[in-house]
Each structure stands twice: as C-alpha cells, then as structure tokens.
Design an enzyme around this catalytic site. Structure first.
Site, PDB file in Angstrom:
ATOM      1  N   ASP A 144      37.695  31.729  44.002  1.00  0.00           N
ATOM      2  CA  ASP A 144      39.041  31.753  44.597  1.00  0.00           C
ATOM      3  C   ASP A 144      39.268  30.874  45.706  1.00  0.00           C
ATOM      4  O   ASP A 144      38.645  30.810  46.571  1.00  0.00           O
ATOM      5  CB  ASP A 144      39.308  33.280  45.210  1.00  0.00           C
ATOM      6  CG  ASP A 144      39.361  34.164  44.030  1.00  0.00           C
ATOM      7  OD1 ASP A 144      39.942  33.844  42.926  1.00  0.00           O
ATOM      8  OD2 ASP A 144      39.004  35.408  44.144  1.00  0.00           O
ATOM      9  N   HIS A 291      34.130  33.371  38.766  1.00  0.00           N
ATOM     10  CA  HIS A 291      34.698  34.674  37.914  1.00  0.00           C
ATOM     11  C   HIS A 291      35.778  33.967  36.890  1.00  0.00           C
ATOM     12  O   HIS A 291      36.280  32.993  37.183  1.00  0.00           O
ATOM     13  CB  HIS A 291      35.227  35.687  38.746  1.00  0.00           C
ATOM     14  CG  HIS A 291      36.168  35.645  39.543  1.00  0.00           C
ATOM     15  ND1 HIS A 291      36.120  34.918  40.938  1.00  0.00           N
ATOM     16  CD2 HIS A 291      37.608  35.503  39.521  1.00  0.00           C
ATOM     17  CE1 HIS A 291      37.233  34.919  41.462  1.00  0.00           C
ATOM     18  NE2 HIS A 291      38.186  35.270  40.750  1.00  0.00           N
TER      19      HIS A 291
END
Length: 335
Positions: A144, A291
């Site tokens: 992120d 992810h």
C-alpha cells in the site's frame, strides 16, 4: 503448537522517527497467545489464523506483541472481532498507537473520518469484468501507498459486508522472496533505489471524477529494506507503484523489475490466501508483504475498512550472505 516464526536478529541501524512497537514486545507473547487463544498457520512462511482473543481489548503490551507477531508471521487473521461494531473514533485511536494514521489521497471515507480507507464494491460493480476485457487476471500485487515518504507498517483491514464466496485477499512474503534469491543476486540488489509514484493513481481518480485530496507525490526507496523489529530484509518493489530503478537505463530497469515482479507473483510457496468471514480482522505488515484482492464476486457486495498507521522511512542495512541469514522455523521462546 505455536505459530511458526522466523528467527532473526533485531537491527538498530538507521534513524526511525516512528516508534517501532515490535522492539518493545515480550517475545513469549503472553497476552496475544494466551491459553484461551487458538491458532493455525495458513502456510509455513506466512499467515496465521487466531481465535479466542479480542484485538480491541489488548493492553499496550499486547499491542506491542501484536506488532512483533505480525512482523514475524506477516499476516494475522483474527476471527469474531468487534471492530465493525465499536465507534470509528475508538478504532482510529487503536490504530494511532502504531503510528500516525495515513489519509489516502484518492479514497472514499466516512464523513469526518478521512483516516478510514474504504474498500467497497457494490452489487452492480462490474470493474472486475471490465478489467478482464484487457487482462487475463484481476490479480494486482502491491504494497500500500509505497509512494509516500513513510509508507504504512502494521495495517488493519476489517470486513463489513462479505460475499458468500470469492473476494479473497492474496498475500506474499517479500522477506522470503528476498531469501529465495541467490547470494550473488541479493548482493547486487543492495544499494539500488527505485522511484515509487502516486501520480498515476491520482490521474486515474481524476479521470473517474473521483476524490483527489492532494497533489500526488513520488519517493525514492531502497529495493531491499530492513525491518526495524526483526532485522529481516525484504524486497520492496511492486508493479502498482514502483516505476524505475534510479541510475538504470529503461531497458535495464524494466528487465530487472519484471524479474522481481514475476518472482513475487509466481511464488505460490511463499504466499497465503485469506478467505474473509463475518467479523474478521486481518492485520499485516506492509513493509514485508505484498497483497492483492481477487475480483471474482460479481453481483455481491464487498465492503471493508482499513486503518493504516505509517511506519519509518524505508532504509536498508548492509548485505549479509546466506550463511548469516537465519531462517529457522520458530524463535527462542517457542512461538
């Protein structure tokens, strides 16, 4: 049987303006892994599912243990949590213990709470179908907001509405991805830096007439970063935000980055798949993992909220050859 942990020597190298709570943790995990807690490892190298404990009730000592165990296991899945029921203010205060809360530059958020990053796809959303018109898969590996000077560390994502099937989240252990490389290749990566950019994300949001809270930024980070609590080295590149390697020509940079992206993406034996269930909370360490969502749940609502404490500015420590990298399954305290 305790969750499998990777035993490494903590590192104190480099300036770290954010407090690293994992350094303060009791490595026996007395509060986090008490006698009432049940756990099961998803895979040997990444991911542990825990039940019988409420995250919201942890003391500060327990939160320190949470930071360390997350760094060691990379991803923790907590069942039957009350995060979705407690006031947003309390959830944000909880997250603030781990660092300054990130405000996403292009994300929707609850009114007056921009620190909550909303992940939502409604029953009419067809973005997965649209994506598959141009691609063969909806998987998009990333860590992120790595374009920030201080990207997130210990990160919390909790479910509000879960599809009956699909919508799993994939995670990859980027410290293990680093260790899988040959010593000579690892050594060559050290000292290299890459540009991470939020420009394209902002441009995409503007094209959709969506939110852009501030002008986008770019940052330069090492290709290999060191975790301050465990001393582990991890690959720190991702195809969503990493743009090029500093000092390399385009063809050189593209070739090396593609190899690393493929290595990370194809590494099924150091990945885990998290299936969401009602009231679950997933905690991961954004510094050592990547992810991806899976957009395979058309016609169903998937709604989550993320609380995203920022960590230290990424740094690297000197290269160590394979003889000095500890990879044993378990730490000195048996957890």
């Amino acid at each position: 049987m305790a969750p499998t942990a990777i035993s490494v020597t903590p590192s104190s190298t480099a300036s770290k303006p954010e407090i690293e709570h994992g350094l303060n943790a009791d490595r026996a995990f007395p509060e986090l892994l008490g006698p009432s807690v049940e756990w099961e490892d998803l895979t040997p190298s990444i991911g542990t599912v825990l039940s019988g404990i409420q995250l919201s009730k942890l003391s500060n000592s327990g939160k320190d243990q949470l930071a360390l165990l997350t760094a060691q296991r990379k991803v923790l899945v907590f069942k039957d949590q009350d995060f979705a029921k407690i006031p947003i203010e309390d959830a944000l205060k909880y997250g603030e213990y781990f660092g300054r809360l990130h405000i996403h530059p292009t994300s929707g958020a609850p009114k007056n709470h921009p620190e909550v990053h909303v992940v939502h796809r409604g029953v009419d959303d067809r973005s997965g179908e649209i994506l598959l018109q141009e691609r063969t898969s909806t998987v998009a590996w990333h860590s992120d907001v790595t374009y920030e000077q201080q990207p997130p560390g210990t990160t919390f994502l909790y479910i509000l509405d879960v599809p009956s099937t699909g919508g799993d989240t994939l995670f990859v252990n980027q410290a293990e991805a680093y260790r899988r490389l040959s010593p000579g290749f690892r050594e060559r990566l050290h000292g290299l830096q890459a540009v991470h950019s939020g420009i394209e994300q902002a441009e995409s949001a503007r094209a959709r007439d969506s939110i852009v809270r501030r002008e986008p930024v770019t940052s330069v980070h090492p290709l290999v970063r060191t975790h301050p609590a465990t001393g582990e080295k991890a690959l720190f590149v991702n195809p969503q935000f990493t743009r090029h390697i500093v000092g390399y020509k385009k063809e050189e940079s593209d070739t090396l980055l593609k190899f690393l992206y493929d290595h990370i993406g194809f590494g099924a034996d150091f990945q885990a798949r998290v299936k969401w269930t009602k009231n679950s909370v997933v905690v991961w360490d954004n510094r050592v993992t990547g992810h991806s969502a899976t957009l395979d749940f058309n016609g169903q609502r998937r709604h989550l909220a993320r609380i995203t404490p920022q960590a230290e500015k990424p740094y690297e420590t000197p290269f160590e050859d394979s003889r000095t990298i500890a990879t044993s399954n378990g730490d000195s305290n048996g957890h």
